[in-house]
Design an enzyme around this catalytic site. Structure first.
Site, PDB file in Angstrom:
ATOM      1  N   GLY A  97     -15.271  23.787   5.918  1.00  0.00           N
ATOM      2  CA  GLY A  97     -14.304  23.176   6.815  1.00  0.00           C
ATOM      3  C   GLY A  97     -13.004  23.972   6.831  1.00  0.00           C
ATOM      4  O   GLY A  97     -12.989  25.189   6.601  1.00  0.00           O
ATOM      5  N   SER A  98     -11.907  23.280   7.030  1.00  0.00           N
ATOM      6  CA  SER A  98     -10.633  23.972   7.271  1.00  0.00           C
ATOM      7  C   SER A  98     -10.018  24.643   6.051  1.00  0.00           C
ATOM      8  O   SER A  98      -9.022  25.371   6.186  1.00  0.00           O
ATOM      9  CB  SER A  98      -9.621  22.998   7.874  1.00  0.00           C
ATOM     10  OG  SER A  98     -10.038  22.611   9.171  1.00  0.00           O
ATOM     11  N   VAL A  99     -10.545  24.424   4.842  1.00  0.00           N
ATOM     12  CA  VAL A  99     -10.038  25.199   3.696  1.00  0.00           C
ATOM     13  C   VAL A  99     -10.408  26.666   3.863  1.00  0.00           C
ATOM     14  O   VAL A  99      -9.925  27.525   3.111  1.00  0.00           O
ATOM     15  CB  VAL A  99     -10.571  24.654   2.350  1.00  0.00           C
ATOM     16  CG1 VAL A  99      -9.956  23.312   2.019  1.00  0.00           C
ATOM     17  CG2 VAL A  99     -12.098  24.564   2.343  1.00  0.00           C
TER      18      VAL A  99
END
Length: 673
Positions: free
Chosen positions: A416-418
């Site tokens: 995801g956005s990490v």
């Protein structure tokens, strides 16, 4: 007549010379050398052909061969070397005159208990027939080993080593040898109808009634004898208290393996189990005995060779009324301790923070690369497996929908956005991303002209989006655009620079983080999705934690370490981005918590930096799936601990904000102590 006599005398002289030369060629050395050559090659049947008739009358060829083969097989005899001094001409002549000769020899060989050497004498006899003469060996069992000359038996004495401990960075045991209770039943103390009591015992121990009945039905069992059932560590107080109220139960102290952190470190430390016939067969000869234990999982398995030590063994010849003779002796060498960088307190705190939720986390020191905690939730009690888990308990664990037996910290997941700080670093390094340049992005979707796909973002922007704004608001469209600007080749190379698609350099076996199912990005949609941690890209929690170290180490990604003996602060990937660009991302990671998507990680008087991420798990674009929530966070000032945490199915928990709050609480608690 005189001429004839002279001729006869002359002919006799020639015959004498021929005979003398023949005797010199057929010296005893030749037959002994033939015997020794067969001996060195363990050709026992061929050796038998050199024996005298007396020796053959006392030992049949079958007995002779079988005895040698059994002794040499059981003792694992190899590398046989036999030497002797060759006879002088005078000794050969005397041997022929006497018809016998004794030749001392020296034998050496290796065995499972180490080297064996001895001195012995070979007695050879000259056997004459009508037209031939031959040297033969007057063999006796002393040729095998001198101590066997007058009888005796070979026996083995074995001694198991003490297994080494697994220790954390502060020498706190994670696996150790300690006293445990062996639980047993006295049959005569059972009631006339034992079924109810046996069921009660089985339920307390979480084993089957049939396994108890099987133990009680063994041939040796008598009413008053103690029948061992299982082992229970002293720390399992609830179980022990329940057992003491049962009249038929008795306990005895014995040695066992104990895991002080229990479920908190079960996937990391693993457990031992009884060695199997297959284990013994696959190991080095003599490495294990039938009563030994062997690492079955986790660090117990990974460092088995270090932990197990070396069995001591003696090979002894015993003879009635005589003192035992030690042929070879290999001393017992206890196993070595394995000391790792894990912090027991952090390991336990992080595991317990999961409660009933599933997920994984890795904590590291981002300045040294040391692993401080490797957590997989839910978990299991390693003692259950170490002392023989019952079928009932195993079935419960295997059927549990949360998969407590699955080691999540070695697995890979969609980040995801990490993933976005990593994508930003790739663009900064390549020059395709200018951190100060704002991009006009309208609406919540963008399709770049694609026919059937759109990139979506969470919120609209009222002004041009630069890198800081994109990371704070976690803007998918910004990173998709920047990845396409970089291009497939550049972005793929950047991922490889971060270690994707490569073996993870860590002593504990890890699944390699992957760029895609086939290791490539072959279209723009997959490129765009990969840039914000969707698509097919996957990474482990530990690799993700390490991937953030360039932002705190002037652009260098550190080598992860697990053993305290390893050198720390080593660089795995150098100059992933410049010192200046690393500082830019570091500063923005503070803003993400201070004013961005990770506000849930804000804590009074304790600054935290980090990045949230939510990975959507769907089998198709239209299907409703679960979300995995991520947060990578660290203390903004000290930067001595970084936690990468993932919690499964966070859609009803508050998404990635829930994980950010969990990590923040952990950081505050850990730093407080």
């Amino acid at each position: 007549m005189r001429k004839t006599s002279v001729f006869i005398l002359f002919f006799s002289s020639i015959l004498f010379l021929i005979t003398a030369c023949s005797k010199e060629q057929e010296s005893p050395d030749k037959e002994l050398r033939t015997y020794i050559d067969h001996w060195s090659n363990e050709s026992f049947e061929e050796m038998y052909n050199s024996l005298s008739e007396d020796a053959k009358s006392n030992h049949t060829k079958e007995d002779f061969t079988e005895r040698y083969e059994k002794v040499y097989t059981d003792m694992e005899i190899h590398e046989i070397e036999v030497t002797y001094d060759e006879l002088t001409k005078e000794e050969i002549e005397r041997a022929y005159e006497e018809g016998t000769v004794t030749i001392p020899f020296q034998a050496s060989m290796t065995s499972l208990a180490g080297p064996i050497s001895f001195d012995y004498e070979a007695e050879l006899q000259l056997v004459e027939s009508d037209d031939d003469e031959k040297w033969v060996i007057d063999w006796n069992p002393g040729f095998i080993f001198p101590a066997l000359k007058d009888g005796g038996k070979i026996s083995f004495q074995s001694d198991s080593p003490e297994r080494g401990s697994i220790l954390d960075r502060d020498s706190i045991p994670l696996a150790m040898n300690d006293v445990v209770y062996e639980i047993g039943i006295i049959p005569e103390k059972l009631p006339d109808d034992p079924s109810a009591e046996l069921t009660q015992i089985a339920n307390i121990l979480e084993i089957s009634v049939s396994s108890i009945e099987q133990a009680l039905s063994a041939d040796w069992v008598e009413p008053g004898l103690y029948v061992p059932i299982t082992k229970v560590p002293k720390t399992n107080e609830d179980t022990l208290v329940k057992l003491w109220d049962i009249n038929s139960i008795e306990r005895r102290e014995t040695d066992g393996r104990v895991y002080p952190l229990g479920k908190s470190a079960a996937h990391l430390v693993g457990y031992v189990g009884d060695v199997t016939a297959e284990d013994i067969e696959n190991a080095e000869p003599g490495a294990y005995g039938p009563q030994d234990v062997i690492g079955k999982r986790g660090l117990e398995y990974v460092y088995e060779e270090t932990l197990k030590g070396e069995r001591g063994i003696k090979i002894i010849v015993t003879n009635e009324d005589e003192e035992d003779v030690i042929l070879a002796e290999k001393p017992t060498v206890d196993g070595e301790d394995v000391k790792i960088t894990i912090n027991s307190y952090m390991q336990k705190e992080i595991y317990e923070s999961y409660g009933k939720e599933a997920g994984t986390a890795a904590a590291i020191d981002p300045k040294t690369g040391e692993a401080l905690a490797l957590v997989s939730s839910p978990s299991f009690d390693p003692h259950d497996f170490a002392y023989g888990i019952g079928q009932k308990k195993r079935e419960e664990l295997e059927s549990d929908g949360q998969q407590p037996l699955l080691n999540r910290f070695t697995a890979t997941y969609a980040p995801g956005s990490v993933m976005k700080p990593i994508s930003a670093a790739i663009g900064l390094k390549d020059g395709s991303l200018n951190p100060d340049e704002g991009i006009e992005i309208k609406g919540l979707t963008w399709d770049n002209g694609w026919k059937d796909y759109q990139v979506r973002r969470v919120s609209e922007s009222s002004k041009p989006v630069d890198l800081a704004d994109a990371l704070k608001r976690s803007d998918n469209i910004y990173f998709a655009m920047k990845a396409i600007d970089a291009g497939i080749e550049t972005y793929t190379n950047g991922l490889e620079n971060f270690g994707f698609g490569q073996e993870f350099p860590f002593p504990y076996p890890y699944t390699a983080s992957s760029i895609s199912a086939d290791g490539t990005i072959d279209n723009e949609v997959l490129l765009a999705n990969s840039s914000y941690g969707q698509g097919e890209i996957e990474i482990s929690a530990l690799h993700l934690a390490i991937a953030y170290t360039p932002f705190l180490n002037e652009g260098n990604m550190l080598q992860p370490t697990l053993l305290t003996s390893e050198k720390t602060g080593e660089i795995w990937k150098e100059d992933i981005l410049s010192k200046e660009d690393a500082k830019i991302i570091e500063d923005i990671l503070f803003e993400v918590v201070d004013a961005g998507t990770a506000k849930k990680a804000q804590r009074d008087d304790f600054d935290i930096s980090g990045k949230t991420g939510t990975a959507e798990l769907k089998v198709s674009a239209d299907a409703k799936g679960h979300d995995n929530g991520w947060f990578v966070g660290y203390p903004t000032e000290d930067q001595d601990i970084l936690i990468a945490m993932m919690v499964e199915k966070v859609e009803d928990l508050g998404a990635s904000g829930y994980v950010a709050s969990q990590v923040a609480d952990l950081l505050v608690e850990i730093k407080k102590d």
